[in-house]
Motif scaffolding. Sequence first.
Motif, PDB file in Angstrom:
ATOM      1  N   LYS A 130      -5.977 -53.450  20.156  1.00 32.69           N
ATOM      2  CA  LYS A 130      -4.713 -53.490  19.433  1.00 32.69           C
ATOM      3  C   LYS A 130      -4.963 -53.147  17.972  1.00 32.69           C
ATOM      4  O   LYS A 130      -6.089 -53.224  17.499  1.00 32.69           O
ATOM      5  CB  LYS A 130      -4.063 -54.856  19.537  1.00 32.69           C
ATOM      6  CG  LYS A 130      -4.808 -55.973  18.853  1.00 32.69           C
ATOM      7  CD  LYS A 130      -4.316 -57.352  19.238  1.00 32.69           C
ATOM      8  CE  LYS A 130      -4.504 -57.618  20.695  1.00 32.69           C
ATOM      9  NZ  LYS A 130      -4.550 -59.041  21.061  1.00 32.69           N
ATOM     10  N   GLY A 131      -3.882 -52.761  17.313  1.00 34.02           N
ATOM     11  CA  GLY A 131      -3.970 -52.536  15.884  1.00 34.02           C
ATOM     12  C   GLY A 131      -4.845 -51.345  15.532  1.00 34.02           C
ATOM     13  O   GLY A 131      -5.005 -50.406  16.313  1.00 34.02           O
ATOM     14  N   VAL A 132      -5.405 -51.408  14.331  1.00 33.99           N
ATOM     15  CA  VAL A 132      -6.109 -50.265  13.741  1.00 33.99           C
ATOM     16  C   VAL A 132      -7.209 -49.715  14.651  1.00 33.99           C
ATOM     17  O   VAL A 132      -7.315 -48.502  14.851  1.00 33.99           O
ATOM     18  CB  VAL A 132      -6.687 -50.664  12.365  1.00 33.99           C
ATOM     19  CG1 VAL A 132      -7.713 -49.653  11.888  1.00 33.99           C
ATOM     20  CG2 VAL A 132      -5.556 -50.807  11.343  1.00 33.99           C
TER      21      VAL A 132
ATOM     22  N   LEU B 256      -5.680 -47.780  17.523  1.00 39.19           N
ATOM     23  CA  LEU B 256      -5.138 -46.496  17.050  1.00 39.19           C
ATOM     24  C   LEU B 256      -6.271 -45.489  16.905  1.00 39.19           C
ATOM     25  O   LEU B 256      -6.145 -44.312  17.266  1.00 39.19           O
ATOM     26  CB  LEU B 256      -4.438 -46.677  15.697  1.00 39.19           C
ATOM     27  CG  LEU B 256      -3.170 -47.546  15.642  1.00 39.19           C
ATOM     28  CD1 LEU B 256      -2.801 -47.845  14.191  1.00 39.19           C
ATOM     29  CD2 LEU B 256      -2.002 -46.864  16.331  1.00 39.19           C
TER      30      LEU B 256
ATOM     31  N   ILE C  81       2.637 -44.408   8.994  1.00 37.78           N
ATOM     32  CA  ILE C  81       3.733 -44.039   8.092  1.00 37.78           C
ATOM     33  C   ILE C  81       3.321 -44.159   6.630  1.00 37.78           C
ATOM     34  O   ILE C  81       4.143 -44.380   5.768  1.00 37.78           O
ATOM     35  CB  ILE C  81       5.036 -44.791   8.419  1.00 37.78           C
ATOM     36  CG1 ILE C  81       4.887 -46.304   8.280  1.00 37.78           C
ATOM     37  CG2 ILE C  81       5.496 -44.476   9.843  1.00 37.78           C
ATOM     38  CD1 ILE C  81       6.236 -47.053   8.415  1.00 37.78           C
TER      39      ILE C  81
ATOM     40  N   HIS D  51       5.787 -49.769  19.697  1.00 39.83           N
ATOM     41  CA  HIS D  51       4.830 -50.661  19.036  1.00 39.83           C
ATOM     42  C   HIS D  51       4.132 -51.597  20.019  1.00 39.83           C
ATOM     43  O   HIS D  51       3.414 -52.514  19.578  1.00 39.83           O
ATOM     44  CB  HIS D  51       5.542 -51.490  17.960  1.00 39.83           C
ATOM     45  CG  HIS D  51       5.289 -51.012  16.565  1.00 39.83           C
ATOM     46  ND1 HIS D  51       6.209 -50.307  15.832  1.00 39.83           N
ATOM     47  CD2 HIS D  51       4.203 -51.110  15.769  1.00 39.83           C
ATOM     48  CE1 HIS D  51       5.700 -50.016  14.639  1.00 39.83           C
ATOM     49  NE2 HIS D  51       4.480 -50.502  14.582  1.00 39.83           N
TER      50      HIS D  51
ATOM     51  N   ARG E  31      -0.291 -44.781  19.939  1.00 36.94           N
ATOM     52  CA  ARG E  31      -0.355 -46.215  19.633  1.00 36.94           C
ATOM     53  C   ARG E  31      -1.429 -46.894  20.475  1.00 36.94           C
ATOM     54  O   ARG E  31      -2.210 -47.695  19.969  1.00 36.94           O
ATOM     55  CB  ARG E  31       1.023 -46.856  19.903  1.00 36.94           C
ATOM     56  CG  ARG E  31       1.081 -48.356  19.959  1.00 36.94           C
ATOM     57  CD  ARG E  31       0.970 -49.047  18.630  1.00 36.94           C
ATOM     58  NE  ARG E  31       1.943 -48.596  17.669  1.00 36.94           N
ATOM     59  CZ  ARG E  31       1.880 -48.882  16.349  1.00 36.94           C
ATOM     60  NH1 ARG E  31       0.892 -49.613  15.866  1.00 36.94           N
ATOM     61  NH2 ARG E  31       2.790 -48.417  15.504  1.00 36.94           N
TER      62      ARG E  31
ATOM     63  N   ARG F  43       2.725 -52.280   7.833  1.00 39.93           N
ATOM     64  CA  ARG F  43       3.203 -52.983   9.030  1.00 39.93           C
ATOM     65  C   ARG F  43       3.085 -52.112  10.281  1.00 39.93           C
ATOM     66  O   ARG F  43       2.893 -52.611  11.392  1.00 39.93           O
ATOM     67  CB  ARG F  43       4.660 -53.409   8.798  1.00 39.93           C
ATOM     68  CG  ARG F  43       5.195 -54.353   9.857  1.00 39.93           C
ATOM     69  CD  ARG F  43       6.643 -54.766   9.572  1.00 39.93           C
ATOM     70  NE  ARG F  43       7.131 -55.653  10.620  1.00 39.93           N
ATOM     71  CZ  ARG F  43       7.543 -55.240  11.809  1.00 39.93           C
ATOM     72  NH1 ARG F  43       7.546 -53.955  12.091  1.00 39.93           N
ATOM     73  NH2 ARG F  43       7.948 -56.115  12.717  1.00 39.93           N
ATOM     74  N   TRP F  44       3.205 -50.799  10.095  1.00 41.12           N
ATOM     75  CA  TRP F  44       3.104 -49.877  11.228  1.00 41.12           C
ATOM     76  C   TRP F  44       1.785 -50.037  11.986  1.00 41.12           C
ATOM     77  O   TRP F  44       1.718 -49.779  13.196  1.00 41.12           O
ATOM     78  CB  TRP F  44       3.247 -48.429  10.730  1.00 41.12           C
ATOM     79  CG  TRP F  44       3.344 -47.462  11.862  1.00 41.12           C
ATOM     80  CD1 TRP F  44       2.333 -46.781  12.471  1.00 41.12           C
ATOM     81  CD2 TRP F  44       4.532 -47.104  12.566  1.00 41.12           C
ATOM     82  NE1 TRP F  44       2.819 -46.020  13.502  1.00 41.12           N
ATOM     83  CE2 TRP F  44       4.157 -46.191  13.577  1.00 41.12           C
ATOM     84  CE3 TRP F  44       5.893 -47.461  12.423  1.00 41.12           C
ATOM     85  CZ2 TRP F  44       5.095 -45.634  14.455  1.00 41.12           C
ATOM     86  CZ3 TRP F  44       6.814 -46.903  13.291  1.00 41.12           C
ATOM     87  CH2 TRP F  44       6.410 -46.006  14.288  1.00 41.12           C
ATOM     88  N   LEU F  45       0.737 -50.439  11.278  1.00 39.37           N
ATOM     89  CA  LEU F  45      -0.600 -50.533  11.879  1.00 39.37           C
ATOM     90  C   LEU F  45      -0.749 -51.760  12.779  1.00 39.37           C
ATOM     91  O   LEU F  45      -1.779 -51.936  13.412  1.00 39.37           O
ATOM     92  CB  LEU F  45      -1.670 -50.557  10.787  1.00 39.37           C
ATOM     93  CG  LEU F  45      -1.592 -49.432   9.757  1.00 39.37           C
ATOM     94  CD1 LEU F  45      -2.718 -49.578   8.752  1.00 39.37           C
ATOM     95  CD2 LEU F  45      -1.646 -48.071  10.418  1.00 39.37           C
ATOM     96  N   GLY F  46       0.251 -52.603  12.836  1.00 37.66           N
ATOM     97  CA  GLY F  46       0.231 -53.767  13.701  1.00 37.66           C
ATOM     98  C   GLY F  46       1.417 -53.729  14.640  1.00 37.66           C
ATOM     99  O   GLY F  46       1.350 -52.967  15.592  1.00 37.66           O
ATOM    100  N   PRO F  47       2.476 -54.420  14.345  1.00 33.32           N
ATOM    101  CA  PRO F  47       2.608 -55.329  13.223  1.00 33.32           C
ATOM    102  C   PRO F  47       1.924 -56.669  13.488  1.00 33.32           C
ATOM    103  O   PRO F  47       1.949 -57.169  14.600  1.00 33.32           O
ATOM    104  CB  PRO F  47       4.126 -55.526  13.119  1.00 33.32           C
ATOM    105  CG  PRO F  47       4.631 -55.335  14.513  1.00 33.32           C
ATOM    106  CD  PRO F  47       3.706 -54.328  15.144  1.00 33.32           C
ATOM    107  N   GLU F  48       1.326 -57.194  12.402  1.00 29.46           N
ATOM    108  CA  GLU F  48       0.781 -58.552  12.413  1.00 29.46           C
ATOM    109  C   GLU F  48      -0.238 -58.750  13.530  1.00 29.46           C
ATOM    110  O   GLU F  48      -0.132 -59.687  14.317  1.00 29.46           O
ATOM    111  CB  GLU F  48       1.915 -59.580  12.490  1.00 29.46           C
ATOM    112  CG  GLU F  48       2.849 -59.462  11.290  1.00 29.46           C
ATOM    113  CD  GLU F  48       3.957 -60.511  11.268  1.00 29.46           C
ATOM    114  OE1 GLU F  48       3.636 -61.694  11.054  1.00 29.46           O
ATOM    115  OE2 GLU F  48       5.132 -60.145  11.435  1.00 29.46           O
ATOM    116  N   LYS F  49      -1.196 -57.852  13.598  1.00 28.13           N
ATOM    117  CA  LYS F  49      -2.277 -57.992  14.579  1.00 28.13           C
ATOM    118  C   LYS F  49      -3.424 -57.088  14.176  1.00 28.13           C
ATOM    119  O   LYS F  49      -3.242 -56.156  13.382  1.00 28.13           O
ATOM    120  CB  LYS F  49      -1.775 -57.629  15.974  1.00 28.13           C
ATOM    121  CG  LYS F  49      -1.411 -56.167  16.137  1.00 28.13           C
ATOM    122  CD  LYS F  49      -0.656 -55.883  17.438  1.00 28.13           C
ATOM    123  CE  LYS F  49       0.629 -56.639  17.503  1.00 28.13           C
ATOM    124  NZ  LYS F  49       1.680 -56.008  18.303  1.00 28.13           N
TER     125      LYS F  49
ATOM    126  N   ASN G 109      11.714 -49.790   8.337  1.00 32.11           N
ATOM    127  CA  ASN G 109      10.829 -48.791   7.740  1.00 32.11           C
ATOM    128  C   ASN G 109      11.633 -47.942   6.754  1.00 32.11           C
ATOM    129  O   ASN G 109      12.028 -46.834   7.051  1.00 32.11           O
ATOM    130  CB  ASN G 109      10.239 -47.897   8.848  1.00 32.11           C
ATOM    131  CG  ASN G 109       9.614 -48.725   9.962  1.00 32.11           C
ATOM    132  OD1 ASN G 109       8.668 -49.457   9.746  1.00 32.11           O
ATOM    133  ND2 ASN G 109      10.176 -48.625  11.155  1.00 32.11           N
TER     134      ASN G 109
END
Lengths: 435, 435
Positions: free
Chosen positions: A101-103, A106, A53, A304, A329, B95-101, A26
């Motif tokens: 998971k993810g957005v 959050l 971020i 994460h 998270r 990437r913070w929003l996942g990562p990769e998911k 990052n």
Amino acid sequence: MKVIDLRVRDIRFPTSRHLDGSDAMNPDPDYSAAYVELITDGDTDGHGFTFTIGRGNDVCAAAIEALRPYVVGQDLDTLDLGEFGRRLTHDSQLRWLGPEKGVMHLAAGAVLNAAWDLAARRAGLPLWRYLTSLSPDTIVDCVDWRYLTDALTPDAARDLLVERAPGRAARTGELISGGFPAYTTSAGWLGYDDAKVTRRALRAVADGFAMVKLKVGADLNDDLRRFTAAREALGPDFPIGIDANQRWGVGEAIGWVSALGHLNPYWIEEPTSPDEILGHAAIRAGLSQAGPGGTPIRVATGEHVHNRVMFKQLLQADAIDVVQIDSARVGGVNENLAILLLAAAYGKPVCPHAGGVGLCELVQHLSFFDYTSVAASLDGRMIEYVDHLHEHFADPVRIVNGRYAAPEAPGFSARMHEESLLRYSFPDGPEWKID
Amino acid sequence: MKVIDLRVRDIRFPTSRHLDGSDAMNPDPDYSAAYVELITDGDTDGHGFTFTIGRGNDVCAAAIEALRPYVVGQDLDTLDLGEFGRRLTHDSQLRWLGPEKGVMHLAAGAVLNAAWDLAARRAGLPLWRYLTSLSPDTIVDCVDWRYLTDALTPDAARDLLVERAPGRAARTGELISGGFPAYTTSAGWLGYDDAKVTRRALRAVADGFAMVKLKVGADLNDDLRRFTAAREALGPDFPIGIDANQRWGVGEAIGWVSALGHLNPYWIEEPTSPDEILGHAAIRAGLSQAGPGGTPIRVATGEHVHNRVMFKQLLQADAIDVVQIDSARVGGVNENLAILLLAAAYGKPVCPHAGGVGLCELVQHLSFFDYTSVAASLDGRMIEYVDHLHEHFADPVRIVNGRYAAPEAPGFSARMHEESLLRYSFPDGPEWKID
């Protein structure tokens, strides 16, 4: 009392203009919050946020908006926070975007945390004391037990809480008088030169912090040089954690950390992908003799790790030594209660991730509750601390002698000053317009 | 030739008005697509989409918008699709929003798939033939190898592709003349009564499908009754898969499926959370003698498995028998190439998830390429088929004798008719306005 509106704001701090916060993955964060207000028809509102971020903070704001139908109109006098949490994460259509998971997760966490802020405020208590006041049954009912019962059943969780209840008042008193141990990451950002790292590490020790942490993983020679300088300054035994921010694959992680093992890292944090159950287990096994004199090096992860099902497996696989919960998270307080209970059942210490913007403010409440009611121990426990952006909060964390002082104000300490919200609104606030 | 604009549309089909598509976790889906067009200054554009089941489709559209800076201005003559994929998934802030998911990864997949549609169109080939025409080095370079090399290295993947190259032309010819096996889920939605299930199952067998699939998991007695009716109609040996759509925890999955075991399920699909590496391994072990005469019951999952790191672990843990890739869940073609290579290296068949809207159109290309170049086998392979919404596509799938006929039109078959896009635009299209 009812929720009559949901307000969402995209708040971004231009932290990438300096090198504070830089690590191996990052390099240029703009610490940001998708900020939620639950507006009520009563005399208090609930505030919460999810941390990002920078880019994509607007996507989180859109996801929070998608939860509006579950929030506006909610009667607060009959609100069951466990049921509310399951409603936010189990919409049959929104669930497709994860699940959990993810957005979308959050976003659910931000809304749930705002609801907890509101509940604690209405009770006139800081969140950690509000949680401590709830019965074991109520805590257990806040957890979504789906996918957990092969590791921990609701009954076993209730038994654990009942068993730890004695001494709760005394532990509450201890926290009020003496606070909770902390460690700092402020010394070791990748953007800092060796002299700055050493100077700040020495100051952290003098300030009473229990550990300092260095970012590693960009260049092994740089890591060796910086870590050696810090180790020489602090002596052979002072805890120094290292944090790779997911930089490596399994083999690389074992090799790289082994090359730093003689410097006695207290833990290696995020050696690889947060999705790696098997990978963390392999790395932990590969480092079981990598410390000084063939001692093991602890493995830590969690900032994460996207939900309780993943934490459960990390514990089942004995893949980590330290459980790093994050307040923003996973699916808010509810899911962190599940993770605290799982960690206690498996006998692993919880050392929360914090920093960013507002994560210290939130997560302290969870660790304080962990001590009063779940783990009931401070052994190996400490909360991350970064001296960033606290001035924007109405009830900022207070560090006294290198420890988190007990939050006293009612709520979840989530509230930012209106002036800050206006100034850092993206893209139309004055802080962003002047660029 | 350059990308000069990115266009995103929120397209939703009101499928919840019927009970088609209902299962134990998704009672009322509105099949939807966050639809992407890469507009170029040349004579062809690239189309792609991610699939959702309704609410939250707008959040995916917002996430696709967040990727605009990586897309608009891109020179297509110098485009490296491997590098482009890594750029879309490795923005240090997003990437913070996942990562990769989750949402961001769905968005990256939609954009990447549109770029592959464009590349195949420019080459004048259907995607599967375009992929087949690429060198092993190019395929390997499309994969993001981070976090994979403990299971498969780029060199080993290249060796596998080189080893399977002989016979590629013959296999291509076979697919063109005979197509690819398919199975159908159209018989067994939870909303259907027993007579309708039996009638549709018999028709599916008559149509030449290799398997029929029943949804289970809402009520065990219902499942027993429906499955018994289907089994009696189709005879003891015709493959009947069952699909629980993540309904159960580990113990419950083993108990429930064991209670259906005498009915000889071909596989149990999604018995539990898609995040369960250890859970799927435990379920598979628990079902190792649950079929007729103590035979094992296969475990299948993947439609919600969020990236290659998770698929890698499911293979490493020997947790599944069948790898169910999805064309629009992970990071597009690039990540599915990784998963095809991993599955081949571990000797597990890939049977893609499809259905929804457009998933059949997309994923057939990946299975066809799997046969020409990666697995090079049809043994145990079949693509899911659902007879829904194909009329909206410019190049719809063609089923001949219960098999997918080889796609012939250039591109990724992703393109919907403009008339459909206008009609089903949410919330302003005429299909939604009339409600």
